[in-house]
Design a protein around this motif. Structure first.
Motif, PDB file in Angstrom:
ATOM      1  N   ASN A  29      -1.299  51.882  40.003  1.00 60.44           N
ATOM      2  CA  ASN A  29      -1.200  50.478  39.675  1.00 60.44           C
ATOM      3  C   ASN A  29      -2.036  50.078  38.732  1.00 60.44           C
ATOM      4  OD1 ASN A  29       0.172  48.180  41.526  1.00 60.44           O
ATOM      5  ND2 ASN A  29      -1.981  47.383  41.134  1.00 60.44           N
ATOM      6  N   LEU A 185      10.099  43.243  32.952  1.00 67.89           N
ATOM      7  CA  LEU A 185      10.794  43.443  33.859  1.00 67.89           C
ATOM      8  C   LEU A 185      10.392  44.727  34.794  1.00 67.89           C
ATOM      9  CD1 LEU A 185      14.487  41.942  33.078  1.00 67.89           C
ATOM     10  CD2 LEU A 185      12.545  40.716  34.225  1.00 67.89           C
ATOM     11  N   SER A 186      10.568  45.601  33.967  1.00 72.85           N
ATOM     12  CA  SER A 186      10.062  47.047  34.242  1.00 72.85           C
ATOM     13  C   SER A 186       8.851  47.112  35.030  1.00 72.85           C
ATOM     14  CB  SER A 186       9.954  47.975  33.386  1.00 72.85           C
ATOM     15  OG  SER A 186      11.312  48.201  32.488  1.00 72.85           O
ATOM     16  N   LEU A 188       6.975  44.329  36.485  1.00 73.94           N
ATOM     17  CA  LEU A 188       7.134  43.699  37.613  1.00 73.94           C
ATOM     18  C   LEU A 188       7.661  44.515  38.740  1.00 73.94           C
ATOM     19  CD1 LEU A 188       7.946  40.062  36.269  1.00 73.94           C
ATOM     20  CD2 LEU A 188       5.589  40.979  37.311  1.00 73.94           C
ATOM     21  N   ALA A 189       9.017  45.300  38.278  1.00 75.62           N
ATOM     22  CA  ALA A 189       9.663  45.904  39.186  1.00 75.62           C
ATOM     23  C   ALA A 189       8.808  47.113  39.899  1.00 75.62           C
ATOM     24  CB  ALA A 189      10.826  46.541  38.547  1.00 75.62           C
ATOM     25  N   ALA A 190       7.966  47.820  38.883  1.00 75.63           N
ATOM     26  CA  ALA A 190       7.012  49.019  39.172  1.00 75.63           C
ATOM     27  C   ALA A 190       6.079  48.257  40.197  1.00 75.63           C
ATOM     28  CB  ALA A 190       6.396  49.481  38.182  1.00 75.63           C
ATOM     29  N   ALA A 192       6.114  45.711  42.132  1.00 74.63           N
ATOM     30  CA  ALA A 192       6.661  45.371  43.495  1.00 74.63           C
ATOM     31  C   ALA A 192       6.646  46.683  44.197  1.00 74.63           C
ATOM     32  CB  ALA A 192       8.018  44.803  43.298  1.00 74.63           C
ATOM     33  N   LEU A 193       7.032  47.826  43.441  1.00 77.94           N
ATOM     34  CA  LEU A 193       7.231  49.023  44.369  1.00 77.94           C
ATOM     35  C   LEU A 193       5.685  49.521  44.792  1.00 77.94           C
ATOM     36  CD1 LEU A 193       8.767  51.509  45.466  1.00 77.94           C
ATOM     37  CD2 LEU A 193       8.560  52.619  43.169  1.00 77.94           C
ATOM     38  N   THR A 194       4.768  49.542  44.002  1.00 78.09           N
ATOM     39  CA  THR A 194       3.453  49.870  44.365  1.00 78.09           C
ATOM     40  C   THR A 194       2.766  48.870  45.573  1.00 78.09           C
ATOM     41  OG1 THR A 194       2.421  48.678  42.472  1.00 78.09           O
ATOM     42  CG2 THR A 194       2.815  51.102  42.241  1.00 78.09           C
ATOM     43  N   TRP A 196       4.441  47.233  47.778  1.00 76.04           N
ATOM     44  CA  TRP A 196       5.263  47.462  48.926  1.00 76.04           C
ATOM     45  C   TRP A 196       4.525  48.905  49.782  1.00 76.04           C
ATOM     46  CZ3 TRP A 196       7.844  52.134  50.013  1.00 76.04           C
ATOM     47  CH2 TRP A 196       8.562  52.101  51.178  1.00 76.04           C
ATOM     48  N   ILE A 210       3.318  42.504  47.991  1.00 74.37           N
ATOM     49  CA  ILE A 210       4.209  42.448  46.701  1.00 74.37           C
ATOM     50  C   ILE A 210       3.989  41.329  45.883  1.00 74.37           C
ATOM     51  CG2 ILE A 210       6.535  42.441  45.937  1.00 74.37           C
ATOM     52  CD1 ILE A 210       7.300  43.854  48.379  1.00 74.37           C
ATOM     53  N   MET A 214       2.645  41.471  41.955  1.00 79.20           N
ATOM     54  CA  MET A 214       3.446  40.948  40.863  1.00 79.20           C
ATOM     55  C   MET A 214       2.696  39.768  40.098  1.00 79.20           C
ATOM     56  SD  MET A 214       7.113  41.234  42.542  1.00 79.20           S
ATOM     57  CE  MET A 214       8.064  40.770  40.951  1.00 79.20           C
TER      58      MET A 214
END
Length: 236
Positions: A29, A185-186, A188-190, A192-194, A196, A210, A214
């Protein structure tokens, strides 16, 4: 007594694995956010792919080395403390074995055993391995599994590097017109994953983690992009 002896290493091993996994997620992260902040900020000032690669790689190497060095120092200090505590326990067992047996009995009784059962358990554990018994019950340490600073440093270096590669590749591979959008976008998606993953590991509310993750990443990219744009417009 047998069940307890088998269960305890299990719990310790699981806790250790979870701690390592949590550290890996946090390291990744950090790599994502810090490197994204750097490359997005530079992208606000210039379109040069070479400059972006240089800045991104510099941030990746500096961040991963800093993470590794910090983790090495931190875990080395913890290991030294564990060794010192074990040395004290070893000396006390040698110099005052009866007092140590009474102490172990008392700690086992505090965990819910009757005085007689606690005494018998303490005597059996002492005969088997007195130092291990006191290290586990009193200190929460496994003498054979002390923390390893090199492992911690390597894991932090790797986790940060993996996280940092995402924004670096996202900013340099796409065409100029899409690189900023794809990077944001990449990232923010990553995040969101970390977010979660860290929430699941810590049994915390997933949605809040999340959004917090973000939001922090978006703020970092927004601030550095604004700064880069201003500096680029000023010709700095």
């Amino acid at each position: 007594m047998t069940d307890t002896t088998h269960d305890e290493p299990h719990g310790d091993a699981l806790g250790t694995r979870l701690n390592w996994l949590r550290a890996a997620v946090l390291g990744a992260n950090d790599g994502i956010v810090s490197t994204a902040g750097i490359v997005v900020g530079v992208a606000g000032a210039t379109d040069s792919r070479a400059t972006l690669i240089t800045a991104g790689l510099a941030g990746l190497l500096a961040g991963s080395m800093s993470m590794a060095a910090g983790e090495y120092v931190s875990v080395s200090t913890q290991r030294d403390s564990e060794k010192a505590a074990l040395a004290v326990e070893r000396r006390e067992l040698r110099e005052q074995p009866q007092a140590e047996l009474d102490e172990l009995t008392g700690m086992l009784a505090e965990r819910g055993l009757s005085q007689d059962v606690a005494r018998e358990a303490a005597e059996q554990l002492t005969r088997r391995d007195a130092l291990r018994a006191h290290a586990s019950v009193e200190l929460g340490i496994d003498p054979d599994s002390l923390t390893n600073p090199w492992h911690a440093a390597g894991a932090s270096f790797l986790a940060f590097t993996v996280g940092a590669l995402l924004p670096l590749l996202a900013i340099v591979l796409p065409p100029v017109s899409l690189r900023l959008l794809i990077t944001v976008l990449s990232v923010l998606a990553a995040l969101a994953l970390t977010g979660w993953w860290s929430a699941r590991l810590g049994s915390a509310p997933v949605g809040r983690a999340i959004l917090r993750n973000m939001g922090g990443g978006a703020l970092a990219m927004g601030v550095t992009y604004a700064a880069g744009t201003l500096l680029g417009a000023a010709g700095v």
